[in-house]
Design an enzyme around this catalytic site. Sequence first.
Site, PDB file in Angstrom:
ATOM      1  N   GLU A 192       0.636  -1.310  -0.034  1.00 23.80           N
ATOM      2  CA  GLU A 192      -0.108   0.073  -0.044  1.00 23.80           C
ATOM      3  C   GLU A 192       0.981   1.179   0.010  1.00 23.80           C
ATOM      4  OE1 GLU A 192      -0.597  -2.666   1.987  1.00 23.80           O
ATOM      5  OE2 GLU A 192      -2.977  -3.138   1.239  1.00 23.80           O
ATOM      6  N   HIS A 261      -9.071  -5.464  11.400  1.00 19.38           N
ATOM      7  CA  HIS A 261      -9.763  -5.139   9.984  1.00 19.38           C
ATOM      8  C   HIS A 261     -11.090  -4.406  10.337  1.00 19.38           C
ATOM      9  CE1 HIS A 261      -6.990  -8.053   8.812  1.00 19.38           C
ATOM     10  NE2 HIS A 261      -7.441  -7.990   7.664  1.00 19.38           N
TER      11      HIS A 261
END
Lengths: 458, 330
Positions: A192, A261
């Site tokens: 990322e 998450h």
Amino acid sequence: MATEILMPALSPTMEEGTLAKWLVKEGDTVTSGTILAEIETDKATMDFEAISDGIIGKILIPAGTEGVKVNSPIAVLLEDNEKIEDVSLDSDIANSESVAEAETNIPSQFFQTITQTATQIDNTPDWPDGTPLKQQTVREALRDAMAEEMRHDPTVLLMGEEVAEYQGAYKVSQGLLDEFGETRVMDTPITEHGFTGIAVGAAFGGLRPIVEFMTFNFAMQAIDQIINSAAKTLYMSGGQMGAPMVFRGPNGAAARVAAQHSQDYASWYSHIPGLRVVIPYSASDAKGLLKTAIRDPNPVIFMENEILYGKSFDVPELSNFTVPLGKARVWREGSDVTIVSFGIGMQYALEASEKLLEEGIKAEVIDLRTLRPMDTGSVIQSVMKTNRCVTVEEGWPQNSIGSYISSILMQEAFDYLDAPVINCTGKDVPMPYASNLEKLALVTTAEVIDAVKHVTYR
Amino acid sequence: MAARKTVKKPNVSSEELQQIYHDMLMIRRFEEKAGQLYGMGLIGGFCHLYIGQEAVVVGLEAACQDGDKRVTSYRDHGHMLACGMNPKGVMAELTGREGGYSKGKGGSMHMFSKEKHFYGGHGIVGAQVPIGAGLALADKYLENGRVTFTYFGDGAANQGQIYETFNMAALWQLPVIFVIENNQYAMGTAQKRSTSTPELYTRGAAFGIPGDAVDGMDVLKVKSAGTKAVMHCRAGKGPYILEVKTYRYRGHSMSDPAKYRTREEVQKMREERDPIEQVKGILLTGKHASDDDLKSIDKDIKDLINAAAEFAKESSEPGVSELWTDIYAE
């Protein structure tokens, strides 16, 4: 012409220092780069170099002197043909520039910090009456928005993990690779930080990238590029260049994926000047706002929600349907309380408003849709009518979107409030895995109903 | 993987040699002036001078063409001057004035010029590297044949995002030259204390990126190595790593006492390896210029830098309304 050598500032905070040691004496020839003296700053002892050639004519401040003010003369530098006797220290010396402290008269910026008040509120509907509608999932609406904008503008491309061959980790980009090819729909490695930086560079270089994060949890690895590079460059470049791009993906809790998450980043990104922050609830908003976001010349954070992807809504069948940024949507009109929410929080807000109606409490439900710029005017106008407000979000309570709305209402609608604003938020804990604990950690419809009853004194 | 090679000196005209001398000396005089203005309190905050490293940017600029891009870190004054940005605008940005490239809102570390294809000026160590690869991605996408010079230091060479970028740049065959300006100190940490393998030009081996190392105090060798790297990229062969071994004479920033190295080390480098003195030597011994020619260049530069400093002092502070502009594009 003789020049004065001035006491230098050798750190961002130095105002005075100690002239610890002279490394030259009167009569010495110096060149640019010769170390003249050691100077003690507030942090360290520094070498002080000559920046022009000449002869040390006179040392004005002896070694060991403390508290020598920055910019006061410490020595006189002569040119080759000059003698110190010929120089009048009062008048003949060039370069004794004193730095005038610029006394800028800065007007108070206080009222600029308060956002626009309820003066101009755009109440026009998102589409005209009579427009044909179709039922579509949020997932399909997002894909259509990207496909339409990619057809319209050849510089728009989509990049991210699993967006191409896999057709999207959540199938949002289904079919895009087939239509647009691998140059415009790019699978990235699971890195990322790197691919976000590359996308920012591509935006500087004339493209309009859409970066898909598999979830915003993973964007934390890339947040430096989002904030320091994408959001700030327009300002730092004096308006010369910015990053027209979209960062999108699911945000917040899905189901049973636990602490790492399940975070809601709404308040994080809404804090940043230079970013636009969009968080739609319905499919029509997902489509109309994403199309606007892709066209916007600024970096846009576009937060989706995994649980909402499969939910169906009415979407207008218009060829060029967009929704403007910074415009809230009133889902239900009411007179007793204003419930403000966004994203998946709207699910709780709307459910609660239906149950409250059964008990005779008429709630006005506002979906902010965009968090930056935020349509605070619509919220204020509504609260002026209902005199009560409850906010709903899944994020944590401290520095939440709700706490910001509360402060705005206190500043701009204080006299209209009949009860303190209540913020319904996720609990102040990392998301637990266990099913029962996860339910407790999330905000619930029951909590929204309780909060409304509290502010309406029922 | 290419091994370190001796680069043959190219044929360079007297005119080009004089230009190279001019540009390097301009950077040095500019930086000396900036140091002076900092000392007077006219420049604030962090100010990272380029003195000693001039041959790197001047050599590489001599290898690129119009429209090629460059991006670097916060030690950026040299890059801006070398690519043709106006010293007045750069100096006025250092003093935080409206005549600066960013209207005084960026400062020493954050400056840009769309016109000169200079994409910053980035204050976060290593962040400019994926950005440089992204510029190259845009060029490849737009099929415009341009190359991007992405500069970073030996300190940044240990950042994780560099290797994420190497991987993607190689995977996607991006036209980007990664220029590692190895000045041997990551702020105050000597390379051998921070870096497991000192041959930074081999850092692309794992990704199949060719690399080369060059003496960064010799501007003609830098130009020659740069030309080779540009040809590689322009031929569509993907990224290239160029490690340029250089040395900064001043501290990391203006407030660095530089106690991590000896005065003698710096002095030896200045006396024996100075990049500007080397070019001066070539100019004079090769009869590419006379003493008078060089004096005339020196004087022109002195005037140019003094004018830049005057402009930077005289230019107004940005208007108060500038606080609120350029946050969003319309």
